[in-house]
Write an enzyme that holds these catalytic residues in place. Sequence first.
Site, PDB file in Angstrom:
ATOM      1  N   GLN A 283     -23.759  74.131 107.827  1.00 28.23           N
ATOM      2  CA  GLN A 283     -23.065  74.530 106.599  1.00 28.23           C
ATOM      3  C   GLN A 283     -24.065  74.504 105.440  1.00 28.23           C
ATOM      4  OE1 GLN A 283     -19.324  73.112 103.808  1.00 28.23           O
ATOM      5  NE2 GLN A 283     -19.141  72.851 106.019  1.00 28.23           N
TER       6      GLN A 283
ATOM      7  N   LYS B  34     -15.250  87.341  87.185  1.00 26.24           N
ATOM      8  CA  LYS B  34     -14.286  86.888  86.169  1.00 26.24           C
ATOM      9  C   LYS B  34     -14.945  86.162  85.001  1.00 26.24           C
ATOM     10  CE  LYS B  34     -13.093  82.649  88.708  1.00 26.24           C
ATOM     11  NZ  LYS B  34     -12.049  81.950  89.467  1.00 26.24           N
TER      12      LYS B  34
ATOM     13  N   SER C 198     -19.645  80.594  98.852  1.00 27.86           N
ATOM     14  CA  SER C 198     -19.779  81.982  99.290  1.00 27.86           C
ATOM     15  C   SER C 198     -19.494  82.984  98.174  1.00 27.86           C
ATOM     16  CB  SER C 198     -18.849  82.244 100.470  1.00 27.86           C
ATOM     17  OG  SER C 198     -17.510  81.961 100.122  1.00 27.86           O
ATOM     18  N   LEU C 199     -18.833  82.528  97.119  1.00 30.86           N
ATOM     19  CA  LEU C 199     -18.625  83.367  95.932  1.00 30.86           C
ATOM     20  C   LEU C 199     -19.452  82.862  94.759  1.00 30.86           C
ATOM     21  CD1 LEU C 199     -14.773  84.044  96.126  1.00 30.86           C
ATOM     22  CD2 LEU C 199     -16.645  85.648  96.589  1.00 30.86           C
TER      23      LEU C 199
ATOM     24  N   TYR D 205     -14.981  64.511  98.807  1.00 33.25           N
ATOM     25  CA  TYR D 205     -14.281  65.352  97.833  1.00 33.25           C
ATOM     26  C   TYR D 205     -13.137  64.553  97.211  1.00 33.25           C
ATOM     27  CZ  TYR D 205     -16.594  69.355 100.112  1.00 33.25           C
ATOM     28  OH  TYR D 205     -17.507  70.240 100.650  1.00 33.25           O
TER      29      TYR D 205
ATOM     30  N   TYR E 124     -21.153  77.909 102.460  1.00 34.87           N
ATOM     31  CA  TYR E 124     -20.370  77.392 101.322  1.00 34.87           C
ATOM     32  C   TYR E 124     -20.868  77.997 100.026  1.00 34.87           C
ATOM     33  CZ  TYR E 124     -23.818  73.652  99.965  1.00 34.87           C
ATOM     34  OH  TYR E 124     -24.922  72.933  99.540  1.00 34.87           O
TER      35      TYR E 124
ATOM     36  N   GLY F  61     -12.703  78.846  98.603  1.00 28.51           N
ATOM     37  CA  GLY F  61     -11.609  78.026  98.089  1.00 28.51           C
ATOM     38  C   GLY F  61     -10.596  78.859  97.337  1.00 28.51           C
TER      39      GLY F  61
ATOM     40  N   THR G 191     -12.031  73.235 100.473  1.00 28.50           N
ATOM     41  CA  THR G 191     -11.164  72.351  99.682  1.00 28.50           C
ATOM     42  C   THR G 191     -11.916  71.403  98.745  1.00 28.50           C
ATOM     43  OG1 THR G 191     -11.123  70.654 101.399  1.00 28.50           O
ATOM     44  CG2 THR G 191      -9.463  72.381 101.550  1.00 28.50           C
TER      45      THR G 191
ATOM     46  N   ARG H 202      -7.336  78.129  94.181  1.00 27.98           N
ATOM     47  CA  ARG H 202      -6.585  77.196  93.337  1.00 27.98           C
ATOM     48  C   ARG H 202      -5.085  77.348  93.532  1.00 27.98           C
ATOM     49  NH1 ARG H 202      -9.162  75.467  88.355  1.00 27.98           N
ATOM     50  NH2 ARG H 202     -11.372  75.952  88.390  1.00 27.98           N
TER      51      ARG H 202
END
Length: 320
Positions: free
Chosen positions: A170, A209, A200-201, A57, A198, A273, A20, A275
Site C-alpha cells: 500500500q 474542487k 488515489s485522488l 486512524y 492510497y 474515501g 477510512t 464523507r
Amino acid sequence: METRRLGNTDIEITPLIFGTWQAGKSGWVGIEDQAVIDAMRAALDAGITTFDTAEVYGSGCSEELVGKALGDRRDRVILATKVFANHLKADQVIEACENSLKRMQTEVIDLYQIHWPSGSFKSEVVPIGETMGALNQLKEQGKIRAIGVSNFSVPQIEAAMQFGRIDSLQPPYSLFWRGVEAELLPYCVENNLTILAYSSLAQGLLTGKFGPDQQFPKEDIRRKNKLFQPPIYDKAQAALEQLRPIASRYHTTLGNLALAWLIAQPQTTAIVGARNAEQAVENARAAAIALSADDLAEIDAISRTVTDHLPTDPVMWAFG
C-alpha cells in the site's frame, strides 16, 4: 463490480477500495460518524466490497465505525487493516490484532498490513523477522488471511519476504504522485503483489474542487501535503484544466477520470474515501470507465507536467 485476485491468495477484492482514514477524524475536519457509516453501506450497495482501515486512524475510532457499518454484513465484505510502527514487537502485533478484531466486530481480518516500517516516526526498531513471525502465527491461527505492507521500499519488502509471503503493498499513488512507478510497481508486477494505492485522488486535489486560492484550516492534513504547496499546487491546477475535456468526453468527473486511470495501471487498485453516501456512490462509478489507449497516453503526459517537478522523497507530507 468486477473483482481481482489479491496477490497469490484466493481473496477477491474490488478495484476500488473504500478508505477510512477520514473516519478516524484526526487530521480531518467536518467528518460526521453517521455520514461515514452511511457512506460505507452505500459503497457496499454500489459494488465496492473491500474496505481499508488502520488501528492508528483516530486511535481505533475508524475501525469501530467499520464494525458498526459492516458488522452485520461481514459475509459480503473484505476487511483490511494495519498495525502501526509502534506495535511491531511480536506480543504487540498479537495484541494489536486482537484489538482490531474486537473493534471491527469480526473473527478474521482478510488483509493485515504493517502500516509503516519499523523505526518510522521515532518508533523502536524491531527486526522484521520478529514481526513477520507474529503475523505468520496469526495467519496459522486463522485470525488473518493475508499479510501486506504499506510505505515499504523494495529492499524492505524483500527483507520481509524472507520470513513469509507478502501479498500486497500500500503506497501513495495517483496521477499527481507517481514515485511508485520507478522501482516498486515493476517489483510488484514481477512478484505478483497487489498494489493498494492510497491518496488515489491526491487528498481531493484530483477532484478539481479546490481552486487556486483555496485555504485549509490549520488542523487539516492537507496543510502539510507537498502537492498543496506552491509552485506544485499551481502546476496541478493547470493540469486539471487540461484533464477537464477528457473527463467531459467520458461524461464523468475529474475524480473518476483519475481513478479510472489508476486502476488501469498494472496490479493496481485504488483506495478512495468518502464523507457521505453520495460521494461513495459517485466514486463507485469509476470502475465502469474504460479509457482508450490514446486517452491513457494523453492523461499520462498531462500528469507529468506535475510529477516531473516533485521531490524524490516518497513521503507526501512534510510532517516535521
